[in-house]
Design a protein around this motif. Structure first.
Motif, PDB file in Angstrom:
ATOM      1  N   LEU A  48       0.831  -1.205   0.000  1.00 35.38           N
ATOM      2  CA  LEU A  48       0.000   0.000   0.000  1.00 35.38           C
ATOM      3  C   LEU A  48       0.868   1.259   0.000  1.00 35.38           C
ATOM      4  N   THR A  49       1.905   1.273   0.869  1.00 32.13           N
ATOM      5  CA  THR A  49       2.802   2.427   0.892  1.00 32.13           C
ATOM      6  C   THR A  49       3.434   2.637  -0.459  1.00 32.13           C
ATOM      7  N   SER A  50       3.857   1.531  -1.049  1.00 30.61           N
ATOM      8  CA  SER A  50       4.511   1.614  -2.344  1.00 30.61           C
ATOM      9  C   SER A  50       3.560   2.206  -3.378  1.00 30.61           C
ATOM     10  N   ILE A  51       2.305   1.753  -3.375  1.00 32.81           N
ATOM     11  CA  ILE A  51       1.326   2.275  -4.334  1.00 32.81           C
ATOM     12  C   ILE A  51       1.143   3.776  -4.119  1.00 32.81           C
ATOM     13  N   VAL A  52       0.887   4.148  -2.864  1.00 32.28           N
ATOM     14  CA  VAL A  52       0.600   5.562  -2.586  1.00 32.28           C
ATOM     15  C   VAL A  52       1.825   6.424  -2.882  1.00 32.28           C
ATOM     16  N   GLY A  53       2.992   5.966  -2.387  1.00 25.25           N
ATOM     17  CA  GLY A  53       4.221   6.742  -2.604  1.00 25.25           C
ATOM     18  C   GLY A  53       4.506   6.927  -4.074  1.00 25.25           C
ATOM     19  N   CYS A  54       4.446   5.841  -4.839  1.00 18.50           N
ATOM     20  CA  CYS A  54       4.743   5.925  -6.270  1.00 18.50           C
ATOM     21  C   CYS A  54       3.706   6.777  -6.984  1.00 18.50           C
ATOM     22  N   GLY A  55       2.439   6.608  -6.593  1.00 19.20           N
ATOM     23  CA  GLY A  55       1.390   7.397  -7.229  1.00 19.20           C
ATOM     24  C   GLY A  55       1.638   8.878  -7.044  1.00 19.20           C
ATOM     25  N   ILE A  56       1.969   9.255  -5.815  1.00 15.09           N
ATOM     26  CA  ILE A  56       2.220  10.682  -5.552  1.00 15.09           C
ATOM     27  C   ILE A  56       3.457  11.144  -6.319  1.00 15.09           C
ATOM     28  N   ALA A  90      -0.812   8.840 -11.818  1.00 15.09           N
ATOM     29  CA  ALA A  90      -0.930   8.248 -10.487  1.00 15.09           C
ATOM     30  C   ALA A  90      -1.194   6.756 -10.597  1.00 15.09           C
ATOM     31  N   GLY A 133       1.360   3.910  -9.562  1.00 18.45           N
ATOM     32  CA  GLY A 133       0.948   2.986  -8.509  1.00 18.45           C
ATOM     33  C   GLY A 133       1.148   1.538  -8.925  1.00 18.45           C
TER      34      GLY A 133
END
Lengths: 292, 370
Positions: A66-74, A196, A200
């Protein structure tokens, strides 16, 4: 025969990792006609984020994803805002150069000591690898997680692109930006969203990649990024199904050349590229690409 | 159209070139600048040759070429192999039987090796161009990138075929023959060659491909032929630059020719202004000196910030001057004088504003592949 099957299984694992990255390349290309070179480094950042969540904060696998998805998306959205949005009306090559610049910047900036550091780091798998023996072919739970995760993400992407209003807008922007804007679609936010989602997906891909090949450093994105991009072009860039098929083909080529051609492990990059050039010669827009 | 005239006077050009050459020669003979900076300057000029070649392929023809390092490497390895073998068995070669003085035969060998390297790059470019040049836009880009990866892998494993190339360990034992006069001569030759090519009818044809390939086809221009020609000549330049590079640093490693390195000349061309020779030359110098200068300027312990600052500079330039620092503006003898005269004579001021000749469209519209 079992050796061959084993290689095919390994190729599947690799192919499903590439898919997650290739989708990001192909989505961005579809919307902006831009080869997003920085995508490979977003992937790298995702790998490091999940590494920190797992090793430093001991939070386990799902929070890492989840962190990876959110971090990469941002990160993807930020890159788009800084490097591509101001150049939307400039010649296309300008955004290509800013993409290259962002890529170099991310690689070297994160290699600084106070960010991620320049060293190779061993990635601790958050999940214990379990092997099953199916008639001589070894299947691991990692393979199943990779395939399952990828299929889940692809289904999610398919749902978004083909079943929601957002996805409709996304397809409209890819088809014709100006007309889409005239129809009342907020093109800028759709492009942001595309970045995003694509980034993600790369974030998920990064965690999957690290599960399979547990070693990370800040230049790790270059080669998988190149392969995923090759896969996207092979399938016809801008086409989601093409990225899917292309990635599976590239994964198989890579593993099978390593397994069956003498000294194939050193030649596999060359063979991947040769196949790409050969395919482009006969189908100049890739396997599923449409002529513009 | 009026026949294109060359620059009105050669004198300023000649004086300027002599000044550059003389200053550098003077400064380095008196050891006013260290050998290191002499090398940096020479490598900047070598980069300029390679970038000029890419400028022909990308800036003038409009082919998205991200594989210049492959041809650079082919030129480097070819010429290095020739001089490597020759410098080890020199006396046995007939060139000495002709009664040539050693230095003279060395010079001849050096030139031959450079020529061979350049020709090899050109031949490979021709062969790979046969299939690849049929692709357009980004597909050509990715194919050239792919070709670069193939060449890189081959270099990495070349020791299986030719042990001397040493593959991934890097080739050593190349004689150090590149000196400032040679670099200068070849840079000037490359520049003059490019200028004369671009302002010839062939150059017009090549530029017309960039502007509108279909229109050029309709006008009876053999676009396939001129695309190939531009690609081959651009690669020839890369091969020449590679040969000079090999004999400057006397050490060749495959990573110097990886596809990442193809981005360097590409960034230089866009940085200076695609489709402009002055911009390319200036950008090569500025680019090399930014990278090397940062090494000196940054405080101790911050050297690794070099590649953090450099992409930021690139980003800023693209954001604020999307046409490159000089765009298509040309200086001195690179200016197309004849064309300007012709325009003033023929076209009234009001009409010339809407003219779509490449020189007048200026820096805003650098690429128009779509």
């Amino acid at each position: 025969m079992t050796y061959f099957l084993q290689q095919v299984v390994n190729g599947l694992q690799l192919g499903f990792v590439y898919i997650l990255m290739a989708l990001g390349y192909t989505m961005v290309y579809g919307v902006l006609r831009l080869i997003n070179f920085a995508h490979a480094d977003v992937f790298m950042v995702g790998a490091f984020l999940s590494y920190y969540i797992i090793t430093r904060f001991h939070l386990g696998f799902l929070p890492a994803v989840l962190t990876s998805i959110v971090g990469c998306g941002i990160l993807g959205m930020v890159i788009e805002r800084i490097a591509y949005k101001p150049l939307r009306n400039a010649p296309r090559v300008c955004s290509l150069v800013t993409a290259l610049s962002m890529s170099i910047f991310l690689e070297y900036f994160t290699a600084l000591n106070f960010i991620f550091g320049p060293d190779y780091i061993t990635y601790e798998r958050p999940i214990k690898a379990i092997h099953w023996d199916l008639g001589g072919v070894r299947i691991t739970n990692i393979l199943l997680i990779i395939i399952g995760g990828s299929v889940l993400m692809i289904a999610f992407l398919y749902y978004i692109v083909h079943r929601t209003k957002m996805g409709k807008a996304m397809r409209a922007v890819a088809y014709d930006k100006d007309t889409a804007r005239l129809m009342g679609i907020n093109v800028d936010s759709i492009i942001s969203l595309t970045f995003a989602i694509g980034s993600g997906m790369a974030g998920v891909g990064a965690v999957m990649y690290c599960l399979a090949y547990p070693q990370i450093w800040t230049f790790m994105g270059i080669m998988p990024g190149f392969k995923a991009f090759t896969a996207a072009v092979l399938g016809g860039i801008g086409n989601l199904a093409g990225a899917f098929v292309g990635s599976l083909i590239i994964g198989q080529i890579e593993v099978l050349t390593t397994g069956f051609i003498p000294s194939g492990s050193i030649l596999r990059d060359a063979i991947c590229c040769s196949v790409l050039i050969l395919v482009l010669m006969f189908k100049p827009t890739g396997l599923f690409g449409k002529r513009e | 159209m009026k026949k294109l005239r060359s620059s009105s006077s050669w004198l300023p050009t000649l004086l300027f070139l002599l000044l550059v050459f003389g200053t550098m020669q003077f400064v380095s003979s008196l050891n006013l600048i260290s050998v290191y900076w002499q090398q940096v300057f020479m490598s900047a000029c070598i980069m300029a040759i390679s970038a000029l070649g890419l400028n022909l392929i990308y800036g003038y023809t409009g082919l998205f070429h991200l594989g210049q390092a492959a041809f650079y490497g082919i030129g480097a390895y070819t010429s290095a192999l020739i001089t490597y073998y020759w410098s080890r068995m020199g006396p046995k070669l007939p060139i000495d039987f002709l009664g040539l003085h050693f230095d003279l035969s060395m010079t001849a060998m050096f030139l031959l090796a450079l020529l061979a390297g350049a020709l090899m790059a050109a031949i490979v470019a021709y062969l790979i161009g046969l299939p690849v040049l049929r692709l357009t836009g980004d597909y050509f880009c990715i194919a050239s990138l792919g070709f670069n990866v193939i060449v890189y892998v081959l270099f990495n494993n070349a020791d299986r075929l030719i042990p001397v190339m040493k593959g991934a360990r890097g080739m050593v034992g190349i004689p150090r023959w590149t000196s400032w006069p040679w670099v200068f001569i070849f840079t000037v030759l490359a520049l003059f060659g490019m200028r004369n090519l671009v302002y010839s009818s062939v150059g017009r044809a090549i530029i017309s491909i960039r502007e509108d390939e279909d229109a050029a086809d309709v006008m009876g221009i053999d676009t396939a032929k001129y695309r190939t020609l531009a690609f081959v000549i651009g690669s020839l330049y890369a091969g020449l630059a590679g040969g000079l590079y090999a004999h400057l640093y006397t050490f060749l490693h495959p990573t110097c020719f990886a596809w990442i390195k193809s981005c360097d000349p590409f960034l230089i061309v866009v940085f200076g202004g695609a489709g402009g020779m002055t911009g390319t030359i200036v950008a090569s110098l500025v680019w090399t000196f930014i990278l090397e200068g940062l090494r000196v300027l940054l405080p101790r312990g911050f050297e690794s910030w070099r590649y953090v600052i450099y992409p930021l500079i690139m980003l800023m330039i693209m954001l604020f001057r999307p046409g490159g620092i000089l765009g298509r503006r040309e200086l001195g003898f690179l200016k197309p004088k004849g064309i300007e005269v012709a325009r003033v004579e023929r076209v009234p001021a009001a009409a010339s504003a809407g003219s779509d000749r490449p020189e007048e469209r200026g820096s805003k519209d650098v690429s128009s592949e779509d």
